[in-house]
Design a protein around this motif. Structure first.
Motif, short mmCIF file in Angstrom:
data_model
loop_
_atom_site.label_atom_id
_atom_site.label_comp_id
_atom_site.label_asym_id
_atom_site.label_seq_id
_atom_site.Cartn_x
_atom_site.Cartn_y
_atom_site.Cartn_z
N THR A 110 0.84 -1.20 0.00
CA THR A 110 0.00 0.00 0.00
C THR A 110 0.87 1.25 0.00
O THR A 110 2.05 1.20 0.39
CB THR A 110 -0.92 0.02 1.24
N ASP A 111 0.29 2.39 -0.42
CA ASP A 111 0.97 3.67 -0.31
C ASP A 111 0.40 4.48 0.85
O ASP A 111 0.55 5.70 0.90
CB ASP A 111 0.90 4.45 -1.62
N TYR A 133 -10.54 0.44 4.22
CA TYR A 133 -10.56 0.59 2.77
C TYR A 133 -11.94 0.23 2.24
O TYR A 133 -12.57 -0.72 2.73
CB TYR A 133 -9.52 -0.35 2.15
N ASP A 207 -8.21 5.78 0.65
CA ASP A 207 -8.73 5.45 -0.67
C ASP A 207 -7.63 5.39 -1.73
O ASP A 207 -7.89 5.51 -2.93
CB ASP A 207 -9.82 6.45 -1.10
N GLY A 208 -6.38 5.17 -1.30
CA GLY A 208 -5.28 5.05 -2.23
C GLY A 208 -5.11 3.62 -2.72
O GLY A 208 -6.09 2.90 -2.95
N TYR A 209 -3.86 3.18 -2.83
CA TYR A 209 -3.58 1.82 -3.31
C TYR A 209 -3.40 0.88 -2.13
O TYR A 209 -2.64 1.18 -1.19
CB TYR A 209 -2.32 1.82 -4.17
N TRP A 210 -4.07 -0.25 -2.17
CA TRP A 210 -3.93 -1.26 -1.12
C TRP A 210 -4.20 -2.64 -1.69
O TRP A 210 -5.17 -2.85 -2.40
CB TRP A 210 -4.92 -1.00 0.03
N LEU A 211 -3.31 -3.56 -1.37
CA LEU A 211 -3.49 -4.94 -1.79
C LEU A 211 -3.01 -5.85 -0.66
O LEU A 211 -1.85 -5.77 -0.23
CB LEU A 211 -2.69 -5.23 -3.06
N GLU A 225 1.26 -5.61 -11.22
CA GLU A 225 1.09 -4.17 -11.05
C GLU A 225 2.33 -3.46 -10.53
O GLU A 225 2.39 -2.22 -10.57
CB GLU A 225 -0.08 -3.90 -10.09
N ARG A 229 3.53 0.59 -10.34
CA ARG A 229 3.26 1.18 -9.02
C ARG A 229 4.54 1.44 -8.23
O ARG A 229 4.46 2.02 -7.15
CB ARG A 229 2.38 0.23 -8.21
N LEU A 233 5.00 3.24 -4.53
CA LEU A 233 5.26 2.45 -3.31
C LEU A 233 6.63 2.71 -2.73
O LEU A 233 6.82 2.64 -1.52
CB LEU A 233 5.10 0.96 -3.62
#
Length: 237
Positions: A110-111, A133, A207-211, A225, A229, A233
């Motif tokens: 995540t960022d 999230y 609400d950014g990037y999360w995995l 990705e 990304r 990151l």
């Protein structure tokens, strides 16, 4: 600032990738392990000390990470002899932790601004802060609401919006005072206890990037990705 990284799980859902490697060390892209990315991010965010809670294949993590000096961090370890749940490892660490600290899973990509999570936790006065999230689930069926065998409402293929835990938390040491070291303590149990005591956790909405790399499909997506990304990151890398 101090962070505790939970890195003791067996990574069962991510097999066969975790047959020989602990999940936090599975590679992302051509150069980095998940845990390395997390440690770089924490260092860049201003964290100076990390405790790694290790268990399954923990010696491999210890050999890879060392004392953390390569990332400008001071790293120590807590070994989990038996599974203690998400929050259980913290109980044995309580005397080594500052008043407020960050806790996170070691397999999160995540960022998210980890420092801001901890700052917002301190300001909130809440016993626990949960980074959340937004998720949406599409139901492929018509959904019926019934009451005493009578259909009282119907929705055709609805979408349900909800928020999930990202596996990143701000925690206050006193929140752990009521629990016994050495006994398991799950995140779910802690949250339910706080709700029952009418001392609810604070939500940090992101609400950014999360995995969450929990399954092979997630791992494949992370690798697909990562190139696009990487600058997000690993800022400045």
């Amino acid at each position: 600032m101090h962070a505790v990284i939970l890195a003791g799980g067996k990574g069962v859902r991510l097999r066969p990738y975790t047959t020989a490697l602990p999940k936090p060390l599975v590679p992302i892209g051509d150069e980095h392990a998940i845990l390395e990315i997390v440690l770089r991010q924490l260092s860049r965010a201003g964290f100076t000390h990390c405790t790694l809670a290790i268990g399954h294949l923990g010696e491999i993590i210890r050999a890879y990470v060392g004392d953390g000096s390569q990332w400008g961090l001071s790293i120590d370890y807590a070994t989990e002899e038996n599974p203690l749940g998400t929050m259980g490892p913290l109980l044995n660490l309580r005397d080594r932790l500052p008043e407020h600290f960050l806790v996170m899973n070691g397999d999160v990509l995540t960022d998210l601004d980890y420092a801001d999570v901890l700052r917002r936790h301190e300001v909130s006065g809440a016993p626990l802060t949960i980074a959340t999230y937004a998720r949406k689930v599409h139901i492929d069926f018509g959904v019926l609401t019934t009451d005493d065998s009578r259909v009282v409402a119907f929705t055709e293929k609805p979408s349900i919006d909800y928020r999930v835990s990202m596996g990143v938390y701000g925690v206050s040491r006193k929140t752990l005072d009521a629990y016994t070291p050495g006994l398991p303590l799950g995140f779910d149990e802690l949250v339910l206890d706080l709700l029952a005591a009418e001392t609810p956790p604070h939500a940090y909405e992101f609400d950014g990037y999360w995995l969450d790399i929990g399954r092979p499909d997630d791992y494949d997506r992370a690798n697909a990705e990562f190139t696009s990304r990487k600058s997000l990151l690993l800022k400045g890398a």
